[in-house]
Motif scaffolding. Sequence first.
Motif, PDB file in Angstrom:
ATOM      1  N   THR A  17       0.850  -1.198   0.000  1.00  0.00           N
ATOM      2  CA  THR A  17       0.000   0.000   0.000  1.00  0.00           C
ATOM      3  C   THR A  17       0.880   1.241   0.000  1.00  0.00           C
ATOM      4  O   THR A  17       2.013   1.228   0.511  1.00  0.00           O
ATOM      5  CB  THR A  17      -0.925   0.068   1.236  1.00  0.00           C
ATOM      6  N   SER A  33       2.236   8.456  -3.430  1.00  0.00           N
ATOM      7  CA  SER A  33       1.422   8.271  -4.639  1.00  0.00           C
ATOM      8  C   SER A  33       1.915   9.157  -5.771  1.00  0.00           C
ATOM      9  O   SER A  33       1.988   8.730  -6.931  1.00  0.00           O
ATOM     10  CB  SER A  33      -0.045   8.570  -4.329  1.00  0.00           C
ATOM     11  N   GLU A  40       5.673   6.531 -13.186  1.00  0.00           N
ATOM     12  CA  GLU A  40       4.861   5.904 -14.225  1.00  0.00           C
ATOM     13  C   GLU A  40       4.729   6.803 -15.448  1.00  0.00           C
ATOM     14  O   GLU A  40       4.798   6.331 -16.594  1.00  0.00           O
ATOM     15  CB  GLU A  40       3.481   5.569 -13.669  1.00  0.00           C
ATOM     16  N   THR A  45       3.903   3.945 -18.522  1.00  0.00           N
ATOM     17  CA  THR A  45       3.258   2.663 -18.246  1.00  0.00           C
ATOM     18  C   THR A  45       2.849   2.595 -16.780  1.00  0.00           C
ATOM     19  O   THR A  45       3.415   3.300 -15.937  1.00  0.00           O
ATOM     20  CB  THR A  45       4.192   1.480 -18.574  1.00  0.00           C
ATOM     21  N   LYS A  46       1.889   1.764 -16.471  1.00  0.00           N
ATOM     22  CA  LYS A  46       1.478   1.548 -15.092  1.00  0.00           C
ATOM     23  C   LYS A  46       2.390   0.509 -14.440  1.00  0.00           C
ATOM     24  O   LYS A  46       2.779  -0.493 -15.054  1.00  0.00           O
ATOM     25  CB  LYS A  46       0.028   1.042 -15.035  1.00  0.00           C
ATOM     26  N   PHE A  48       1.596  -0.552 -11.092  1.00  0.00           N
ATOM     27  CA  PHE A  48       0.746  -1.277 -10.141  1.00  0.00           C
ATOM     28  C   PHE A  48      -0.684  -1.343 -10.666  1.00  0.00           C
ATOM     29  O   PHE A  48      -1.128  -0.472 -11.423  1.00  0.00           O
ATOM     30  CB  PHE A  48       0.703  -0.567  -8.770  1.00  0.00           C
ATOM     31  N   TYR A  49      -1.412  -2.361 -10.201  1.00  0.00           N
ATOM     32  CA  TYR A  49      -2.875  -2.344 -10.278  1.00  0.00           C
ATOM     33  C   TYR A  49      -3.377  -2.784  -8.904  1.00  0.00           C
ATOM     34  O   TYR A  49      -2.640  -3.371  -8.107  1.00  0.00           O
ATOM     35  CB  TYR A  49      -3.400  -3.241 -11.409  1.00  0.00           C
ATOM     36  N   ARG A  50      -4.641  -2.482  -8.610  1.00  0.00           N
ATOM     37  CA  ARG A  50      -5.196  -2.782  -7.292  1.00  0.00           C
ATOM     38  C   ARG A  50      -5.972  -4.084  -7.332  1.00  0.00           C
ATOM     39  O   ARG A  50      -6.730  -4.342  -8.253  1.00  0.00           O
ATOM     40  CB  ARG A  50      -6.097  -1.647  -6.814  1.00  0.00           C
ATOM     41  N   ALA A  51      -5.812  -4.888  -6.280  1.00  0.00           N
ATOM     42  CA  ALA A  51      -6.562  -6.121  -6.107  1.00  0.00           C
ATOM     43  C   ALA A  51      -6.814  -6.315  -4.620  1.00  0.00           C
ATOM     44  O   ALA A  51      -5.856  -6.458  -3.846  1.00  0.00           O
ATOM     45  CB  ALA A  51      -5.811  -7.321  -6.670  1.00  0.00           C
ATOM     46  N   LYS A  53      -7.766  -4.140  -2.419  1.00  0.00           N
ATOM     47  CA  LYS A  53      -7.176  -3.009  -1.686  1.00  0.00           C
ATOM     48  C   LYS A  53      -5.654  -3.128  -1.527  1.00  0.00           C
ATOM     49  O   LYS A  53      -5.052  -2.433  -0.709  1.00  0.00           O
ATOM     50  CB  LYS A  53      -7.812  -2.845  -0.312  1.00  0.00           C
ATOM     51  N   LEU A  55      -1.795  -3.261  -3.555  1.00  0.00           N
ATOM     52  CA  LEU A  55      -1.074  -2.951  -4.779  1.00  0.00           C
ATOM     53  C   LEU A  55      -0.408  -4.216  -5.306  1.00  0.00           C
ATOM     54  O   LEU A  55       0.283  -4.920  -4.558  1.00  0.00           O
ATOM     55  CB  LEU A  55      -0.007  -1.883  -4.528  1.00  0.00           C
ATOM     56  N   THR A  58       2.403  -4.753 -11.949  1.00  0.00           N
ATOM     57  CA  THR A  58       2.127  -5.115 -13.333  1.00  0.00           C
ATOM     58  C   THR A  58       3.361  -5.815 -13.906  1.00  0.00           C
ATOM     59  O   THR A  58       4.406  -5.912 -13.252  1.00  0.00           O
ATOM     60  CB  THR A  58       1.822  -3.861 -14.169  1.00  0.00           C
TER      61      THR A  58
END
Length: 319
Positions: A17, A33, A40, A45-46, A48-51, A53, A55, A58
């Motif tokens: 997080t 953040s 990024e 490019t990204k 991280f993605y959230r799953a 709650k 991080l 990718t």
Amino acid sequence: MTLVQLEAFIRAARLGTFSAAAAEMGISQPGVSDLVGRLEAELSTKLFYRANKQLVLTVAGEQLLPFAEQSTVSAEQGERAVKAMMSLGGGTATFGLLRNADFYLSTNLAKQFHALYPNVRIRLIGQNSAETATDVASGYLEAGLVTLPVDDTDLDVVPLVRDEVCFVSADTEHCAKPVSIQDLSEARLVFYDAHYADTDPARRQIIDRARVAGIRISPMIEVEYLTSALALVSEGIGDTIACRAAIASDRFPPSLFHVSFKDPLYDTLALVKRRGQLLSPATREMARLAHDALMAYQRSAKGTAEILPTASATDSFFF
């Protein structure tokens, strides 16, 4: 891409997080953040993605992570290396010494320095002062203890002591009275420092005096070391010159005589560094040890050199 951006990325990846990464870094959650967002944007490019709650990296983030960790570790190691050097826990001392330094210091400078700073590497080069001065001016050495005169165009110079240079012979009659430059030109001379010849500081002074007098000094024999010259003079092959420090040493043959020059001749010992150069902590301490050893020995009963007023004006040299 900055180290602080990479650090925020690594902590977020490890802790899952932004808020946890922020707490560990001691900054706000929006700050972390923002650092990751700018990274990024720079990479387009990204990471991280959230799953649930959390991080999750990718594919691009997974590719970046080991390189980011390597970069931050290298930076930390570099910082430790510099701090170690600054505290004399590391680094390298590079210092040049006049070839006859043993006559003036009465200590093994490398041994003394190593005992004080065992983790500091040492490059202590003993050679003719003309070459030491050139190496300091070029940056090959940081500083040195030399005999003047040398080419000081690009050097800061602090004269410390001066020691008389005398005429030396196996024939007492040759030393019956002070020797003039004319007398010297007529003597069968054995000179040392053959490789450096006319650039050697003592010989430069003699050549200058001869030029003013309209005469020429031409040695019969040139050898590299003072001990070699003294051995030849002991055999009656010729005469030479030597500083009083050498004459007072136990390496000076007892069968030889010496006398002053009519116009006294001196070796002046000086600290030199590249003009305006800030010395590294390691070399600064080596130079300080050389200075202190020279002063201590010349103030002792065995010292032969006169301490000059400038010997105490070293603050600007060391700092």
